[in-house]
Enzyme design. Structure first.
Site, PDB file in Angstrom:
ATOM      1  N   HIS A 219      -2.154  -6.397  -3.964  1.00  0.00           N
ATOM      2  CA  HIS A 219      -0.918  -6.230  -3.203  1.00  0.00           C
ATOM      3  C   HIS A 219       0.270  -6.653  -4.063  1.00  0.00           C
ATOM      4  CE1 HIS A 219       2.147  -7.417  -0.270  1.00  0.00           C
ATOM      5  NE2 HIS A 219       1.452  -6.889   0.707  1.00  0.00           N
ATOM      6  N   LYS A 264      -0.495   3.499  -0.146  1.00  0.00           N
ATOM      7  CA  LYS A 264       0.428   3.169   0.945  1.00  0.00           C
ATOM      8  C   LYS A 264       1.809   3.745   0.618  1.00  0.00           C
ATOM      9  CE  LYS A 264       0.057   0.487   4.005  1.00  0.00           C
ATOM     10  NZ  LYS A 264       0.300  -0.613   4.942  1.00  0.00           N
ATOM     11  N   CYS A 269      11.596  -2.895  -0.968  1.00  0.00           N
ATOM     12  CA  CYS A 269      11.437  -4.298  -1.367  1.00  0.00           C
ATOM     13  C   CYS A 269      10.510  -4.444  -2.568  1.00  0.00           C
ATOM     14  CB  CYS A 269      10.958  -5.175  -0.213  1.00  0.00           C
ATOM     15  SG  CYS A 269       9.255  -4.916   0.301  1.00  0.00           S
ATOM     16  N   ASP A 368      14.131  -0.338   3.687  1.00  0.00           N
ATOM     17  CA  ASP A 368      12.802  -0.026   3.157  1.00  0.00           C
ATOM     18  C   ASP A 368      12.789   1.418   2.631  1.00  0.00           C
ATOM     19  OD1 ASP A 368      10.222   1.206   3.323  1.00  0.00           O
ATOM     20  OD2 ASP A 368       9.622   0.087   5.073  1.00  0.00           O
ATOM     21  N   ASP A 375      18.221  -4.470   6.576  1.00  0.00           N
ATOM     22  CA  ASP A 375      18.100  -5.886   6.911  1.00  0.00           C
ATOM     23  C   ASP A 375      18.357  -6.706   5.649  1.00  0.00           C
ATOM     24  OD1 ASP A 375      14.571  -5.249   7.100  1.00  0.00           O
ATOM     25  OD2 ASP A 375      15.595  -6.249   5.433  1.00  0.00           O
ATOM     26  N   HIS A 378      15.482  -6.728   2.845  1.00  0.00           N
ATOM     27  CA  HIS A 378      15.467  -5.552   1.970  1.00  0.00           C
ATOM     28  C   HIS A 378      16.690  -5.487   1.083  1.00  0.00           C
ATOM     29  CE1 HIS A 378      12.115  -4.180   4.535  1.00  0.00           C
ATOM     30  NE2 HIS A 378      11.743  -3.585   3.418  1.00  0.00           N
TER      31      HIS A 378
END
Lengths: 438, 223
Positions: A219, A264, A269, A368, A375, A378
């Site tokens: 990740h 994904k 970010c 995003d 936000d 991000h």
């Protein structure tokens, strides 16, 4: 194979195609509009971003009760973003923030999400980075380093890893926040370091990236945290850097931005989490060369005794001062001195294009991906990633990039950061000076 | 903020466990503290933890990516031990049916398998997920997790049998086992066979008594 058999697209495919079509629409828009409209789209909307950010900082009061536990994070995300844009906050806001963060400090050390809340590693990291970003004597001296050290020792688990809070979860994030804070405050020592390397090593997966806990999926967020931590404790040579590189390069998609995990969706970010990995890699040139050489020679990439001596980029300078915390306190500082011997292994311009055209909102703030709301989280990490990309061709951490390294007008250029801590370089130096001499 | 004398306040606290909307809003405004507080109450009242699992399920519905909730779930499951195994596997399956890549759900599922067991159907489950979506990297990772875990235990137990039969290990084997040791293991294990037994006891907790018994019963000349 039965040729009449058509497989319907899977969830992964459907979602990916939707995002791709939205992103390509935006890129096509750019090429179809007249030149003067084009230049607006390519520009960083500094004023709008500053407005969005400053309003956020002012409103950090009763109206933000949902994110009540996140206020130190909001301070960091907002202040760091403002600093990246080359701006600063007024004295009143600065003093209010210092006072607020001081009240988040637990009497036994560490910072909680708000006054009276349990101290937590994440909010401790955020608070300290926020205070370093404010800079100045009042801000830096408000940090009780002795108590922070006590807190970090308490969060240390016998296995070597760290817990986020008392009886909290243990993962690579906790390791990074603890080690980063200890390093930047020059309180990192053998007691804090022992066993961390083993834990992070056990989190490098078969894919090459790093997971949050042993066994979980590779990740981006955890890969940045794991790699940065290994650098800070002087054990980065123990990671299989070649397979880490092999994994992270394929996380940059056709959209130009990065995904967090294989198959994904792209997310702004990760411009920092994955982009930052590349910034670190560029400084680890000699270790990577050695690992490659060993692979070619048919050996294991990580067993070489030479590697141990090259370890942690302090190679030529040597890491021979073994007196307690002095051993670790200059790693972060010396890391900057390593020249970036290799070209960036990611496509810097494509990343910048994604950030500016797809993540940036004209009315201020970053998101995003198209279709999502802006936000502060991000905004912070898109800007941090943008800075990393802009400086990715610079040999030294702060030498100004050539115009061709910057997407859009040269005025888009942001302030450079220290890629291990993600704070502005100049502010890091100020803090390092302050904590080394006090 | 947290009362020091739990026992003296028992009575009113049962109510605090209830699923009121006040409580829900507290859980998201002040996470670490409120969940921590809740755990103190659960312990003090010796509450029914199966009920607690149901409560967490409801709360998790709208917040499947909240760190505190998953950590709390792990805490409860750990207390319940293998009683919770099938419930935990069902719960993660349900979350994954809504989002087959939920990172927290996968980590929790791996923790359950590791600590509480239930491996038997895991590969079939992964196979199902991959039939639905061959690009599901989380499921691929789980296949690897399954294989690596099971294989390591299998390989070590084979090594142990060989050692008991007089096999003389090379440095490679010694290094390999060394790499599996965690700092909390008894490092005074001077020979490889006892070290292997220690590591197995740690990696294969379902059979921790068996591996301890094996350690006790090692033939005298074992390397």
């Amino acid at each position: 194979m039965d040729s009449s058999e058509t497989q319907s697209p899977t969830v992964t495919q459907r979602e990916q195609w939707m995002v791709e079509s939205q992103v390509f629409q935006m890129y096509e828009l750019l090429s179809s509009v007249p030149r003067n409209a084009q230049s607006v789209l390519l520009e960083l909307q500094r004023d709008k971003h500053i407005e969005f950010l400053t309003n956020g900082l002012r409103q950090l009061g009763p109206s933000f009760c949902v994110l009540d536990a996140n206020r130190p994070w909001l301070c960091y995300w907002i202040l760091h973003s403002i600093a990246l844009l080359g701006d600063s906050v007024d004295d009143e806001l600065e003093n209010n923030t210092i006072d607020f963060l001081s009240r988040c400090q637990d009497p036994n050390g560490g910072y909680g999400g708000g006054p009276g809340q349990m101290p937590h590693l994440a909010t401790t990291y955020a608070a300290i980075n926020a205070l370093i970003t404010l800079g100045g004597h009042r801000s830096l001296s408000s940090i009780n380093r002795g108590k922070v050290y006590t807190f970090l020792r308490r969060m240390k688990d016998p296995s070597g890893a760290f817990r986020m809070h008392d009886a909290g979860e243990m993962d690579v994030r906790a390791c990074y926040t603890a080690i980063s804070v200890a390093s930047v405050l020059t309180i990192l020592d053998d007691e804090l370091v022992k066993g961390v390397g083993n834990f992070i090593l056990s989190c490098q997966t078969y894919e090459g990236g790093i997971s949050g806990e042993p066994g979980s999926e590779a990740h981006g967020g955890y890969t940045f945290c794991g790699l940065a931590t290994m650098v800070l404790i002087g054990e980065v040579n123990r990671l299989d850097l070649t397979s880490l590189i092999d994994w992270v390069v394929f996380r940059q998609g056709v959209e130009g931005g990065f995904q967090g995990r294989t198959n994904k969706l792209v997310d702004g970010c990760y411009s920092f989490w994955q982009g930052g990995v590349f910034a670190l890699i560029q400084k680890l040139h000699s270790i990577i060369e050695e690992q490659l050489r060993l692979l070619d020679a048919g050996g294991s990439a990580i067993d070489s005794p030479q590697l141990a001596s090259i370890s942690c980029h302090s190679g030529k300078r040597g890491l021979h001062d073994t007196s307690g915390s002095a051993k670790f306190s200059n790693i972060g500082f010396n890391f900057l001195k390593e020249p970036a011997e290799m070209e960036p292994l990611f496509h810097s311009i494509a990343l910048q294009q994604y950030i500016i055209l797809c993540s940036q909102l004209q009315e201020g703030g970053f998101r995003d991906k198209p279709g999502k709301h802006r936000d502060y989280y991000h905004t912070c990490y898109c800007l941090s990633g943008l800075s990393v990309a802009q400086y990715s061709y610079s040999k030294d951490a702060d030498s100004p990039p050539l115009p061709r390294a910057v997407f859009g007008p040269y005025s888009n250029l942001l302030e450079p950061i220290h890629p291990l801590y993600n704070v502005i370089l100049d502010l890091y130096h100020e803090a390092h000076e302050f904590f080394s001499t006090s | 903020m947290f009362p020091n004398h739990i026992s003296s306040r028992r009575q009113g606290w049962g109510e605090l466990l209830g699923n009121s909307s006040l409580l829900s809003s507290m859980y998201f405004s002040c996470p670490s503290n409120v969940w921590h507080f809740r755990r103190l109450i659960l312990e003090a009242l010796n509450a029914d933890l199966h009920e607690e699992l149901n409560f967490i399920k409801k709360v998790a519905n709208g917040n499947p990516k909240n760190y505190q909730i998953w950590h709390h779930r792990r805490w409860v499951a750990e207390k319940l031990g293998s009683d919770a195994t099938s419930k935990e596997l069902d719960f993660t399956k349900k979350i994954l049916s809504l989002d087959a890549k939920n990172y927290h759900a996968w980590s929790h599922r791996q923790w359950v398998l590791q600590e509480l067991g239930g491996w038997e159907d895991e590969l079939d489950y992964c196979k199902q997920l991959l039939e639905d979506d061959i690009f599901n990297n989380s499921a691929w990772n789980q296949v690897c997790f399954n294989t690596c875990q099971r294989n390591t235990v299998f390989a070590l137990s084979t090594l142990l049998d060989l050692l008991c039969h007089g096999f003389q290990p090379s440095q490679d084997f010694i290094n390999a086992v060394d790499a599996l040791k965690t700092p909390d293991l008894d490092l005074s294990d001077s020979n490889l066979a006892t070290a292997v037994c220690s590591v197995l006891g740690h990696m294969d907790p379902m059979r921790v008594n068996y591996w301890a018994w094996r350690k006790n019963k090692l033939p005298a000349q074992t390397a």
